[in-house]
Motif scaffolding. Structure first.
Motif, PDB file in Angstrom:
ATOM      1  N   LEU A  87     143.231 -44.887  32.808  1.00 44.16           N
ATOM      2  CA  LEU A  87     142.094 -45.736  32.438  1.00 44.16           C
ATOM      3  C   LEU A  87     140.909 -45.425  33.349  1.00 44.16           C
ATOM      4  O   LEU A  87     141.085 -45.153  34.540  1.00 44.16           O
ATOM      5  CB  LEU A  87     142.464 -47.213  32.539  1.00 44.16           C
ATOM      6  N   PRO A  88     139.700 -45.465  32.807  1.00 44.54           N
ATOM      7  CA  PRO A  88     138.515 -45.135  33.616  1.00 44.54           C
ATOM      8  C   PRO A  88     138.398 -45.921  34.918  1.00 44.54           C
ATOM      9  O   PRO A  88     137.914 -45.386  35.919  1.00 44.54           O
ATOM     10  CB  PRO A  88     137.349 -45.456  32.670  1.00 44.54           C
ATOM     11  N   ILE A  89     138.851 -47.148  34.940  1.00 44.16           N
ATOM     12  CA  ILE A  89     138.753 -47.954  36.164  1.00 44.16           C
ATOM     13  C   ILE A  89     139.525 -47.328  37.327  1.00 44.16           C
ATOM     14  O   ILE A  89     139.208 -47.566  38.486  1.00 44.16           O
ATOM     15  CB  ILE A  89     139.210 -49.403  35.907  1.00 44.16           C
ATOM     16  N   PHE A  90     140.506 -46.494  37.026  1.00 44.81           N
ATOM     17  CA  PHE A  90     141.341 -45.888  38.063  1.00 44.81           C
ATOM     18  C   PHE A  90     140.948 -44.459  38.431  1.00 44.81           C
ATOM     19  O   PHE A  90     141.566 -43.867  39.317  1.00 44.81           O
ATOM     20  CB  PHE A  90     142.810 -45.890  37.633  1.00 44.81           C
ATOM     21  N   HIS A  91     139.977 -43.873  37.772  1.00 52.98           N
ATOM     22  CA  HIS A  91     139.669 -42.459  38.014  1.00 52.98           C
ATOM     23  C   HIS A  91     139.450 -42.143  39.489  1.00 52.98           C
ATOM     24  O   HIS A  91     139.971 -41.148  39.990  1.00 52.98           O
ATOM     25  CB  HIS A  91     138.465 -42.012  37.191  1.00 52.98           C
ATOM     26  N   GLU A  92     138.689 -42.964  40.181  1.00 52.68           N
ATOM     27  CA  GLU A  92     138.375 -42.666  41.588  1.00 52.68           C
ATOM     28  C   GLU A  92     139.611 -42.673  42.484  1.00 52.68           C
ATOM     29  O   GLU A  92     139.649 -41.942  43.472  1.00 52.68           O
ATOM     30  CB  GLU A  92     137.347 -43.659  42.127  1.00 52.68           C
ATOM     31  N   VAL A  93     140.596 -43.492  42.169  1.00 54.07           N
ATOM     32  CA  VAL A  93     141.803 -43.540  43.002  1.00 54.07           C
ATOM     33  C   VAL A  93     142.915 -42.654  42.458  1.00 54.07           C
ATOM     34  O   VAL A  93     143.778 -42.209  43.209  1.00 54.07           O
ATOM     35  CB  VAL A  93     142.311 -44.987  43.195  1.00 54.07           C
ATOM     36  N   CYS A  94     142.880 -42.379  41.172  1.00 54.25           N
ATOM     37  CA  CYS A  94     143.945 -41.590  40.557  1.00 54.25           C
ATOM     38  C   CYS A  94     143.837 -40.106  40.911  1.00 54.25           C
ATOM     39  O   CYS A  94     144.851 -39.459  41.164  1.00 54.25           O
ATOM     40  CB  CYS A  94     143.940 -41.776  39.041  1.00 54.25           C
ATOM     41  N   ILE A  95     142.642 -39.588  40.943  1.00 57.71           N
ATOM     42  CA  ILE A  95     142.486 -38.155  41.215  1.00 57.71           C
ATOM     43  C   ILE A  95     143.032 -37.779  42.597  1.00 57.71           C
ATOM     44  O   ILE A  95     143.851 -36.866  42.702  1.00 57.71           O
ATOM     45  CB  ILE A  95     141.031 -37.693  40.998  1.00 57.71           C
ATOM     46  N   PRO A  96     142.660 -38.486  43.670  1.00 58.63           N
ATOM     47  CA  PRO A  96     143.264 -38.152  44.971  1.00 58.63           C
ATOM     48  C   PRO A  96     144.783 -38.362  44.992  1.00 58.63           C
ATOM     49  O   PRO A  96     145.510 -37.596  45.625  1.00 58.63           O
ATOM     50  CB  PRO A  96     142.575 -39.102  45.953  1.00 58.63           C
ATOM     51  N   PHE A  97     145.247 -39.384  44.281  1.00 58.12           N
ATOM     52  CA  PHE A  97     146.681 -39.645  44.196  1.00 58.12           C
ATOM     53  C   PHE A  97     147.399 -38.457  43.557  1.00 58.12           C
ATOM     54  O   PHE A  97     148.400 -37.961  44.075  1.00 58.12           O
ATOM     55  CB  PHE A  97     146.911 -40.921  43.377  1.00 58.12           C
ATOM     56  N   VAL A  98     146.867 -37.979  42.441  1.00 60.55           N
ATOM     57  CA  VAL A  98     147.470 -36.847  41.735  1.00 60.55           C
ATOM     58  C   VAL A  98     147.444 -35.599  42.617  1.00 60.55           C
ATOM     59  O   VAL A  98     148.442 -34.882  42.708  1.00 60.55           O
ATOM     60  CB  VAL A  98     146.748 -36.588  40.388  1.00 60.55           C
ATOM     61  N   LEU A  99     146.328 -35.358  43.262  1.00 62.59           N
ATOM     62  CA  LEU A  99     146.225 -34.179  44.124  1.00 62.59           C
ATOM     63  C   LEU A  99     147.239 -34.237  45.269  1.00 62.59           C
ATOM     64  O   LEU A  99     147.818 -33.215  45.631  1.00 62.59           O
ATOM     65  CB  LEU A  99     144.804 -34.022  44.657  1.00 62.59           C
TER      66      LEU A  99
END
Length: 144
Positions: A87-99
């Motif tokens: 969900l767009p609300i999580f983009h900022e935290v999801c990308i570093p998490f995935v990396l």
């Protein structure tokens, strides 16, 4: 809705679902989370975005092997969790998490992380009128 009620509701929801292990309940948590995160305004969720993400991301990658007579499948959990995490609300935290998951020694974490990132980027592409990085393929890059 009153901001204080929203805050109280979100705090209570997060506390009640944190660490849930029953697969049927976990699936419902994912479904309810998507509904909550798409129903409330981004402003009302802003204080909870990181905490909410951390609560849900504890289930990633989905390593569930259903016991006999379990009606919930690993794919249901994985697909529903993915719908929430991208969900767009999580983009900022999801990308570093995935990396960070890409450096995991577990292959499943790497594969599922790439699929999650690809799904997120595909969603961004669809929001902007394109097909996304994966040509619009649900389920990951290069899938059919």
């Amino acid at each position: 809705i009153n901001a204080e009620y929203t805050k109280s509701f979100l705090e209570a929801f997060l506390v009640s679902v944190d660490g849930e292990r029953d697969p049927a309940f976990v699936l419902e948590v994912f479904v309810m989370s998507k509904s909550i995160l798409t129903s409330f305004s981004a402003a009302s969720l802003s204080d909870f975005t990181e905490e909410y993400f951390m609560t849900l991301s504890n289930y990633f990658p989905v390593l569930f092997n259903p016991p006999p007579r379990c009606t919930v499948t690993k794919e249901q959990l994985k697909d529903t969790l993915t719908e929430v995490l991208v969900l767009p609300i999580f983009h900022e935290v999801c990308i570093p998490f995935v990396l960070s998951k890409l450096s995991s020694p577990a292959e499943v974490a790497k594969v599922d992380s790439l699929a999650l990132l690809c799904e997120m980027l595909s969603g961004v592409g669809r929001q902007r009128g394109g097909g996304g990085c994966c040509g619009g393929n649900k389920g990951g890059c290069g899938g059919s």
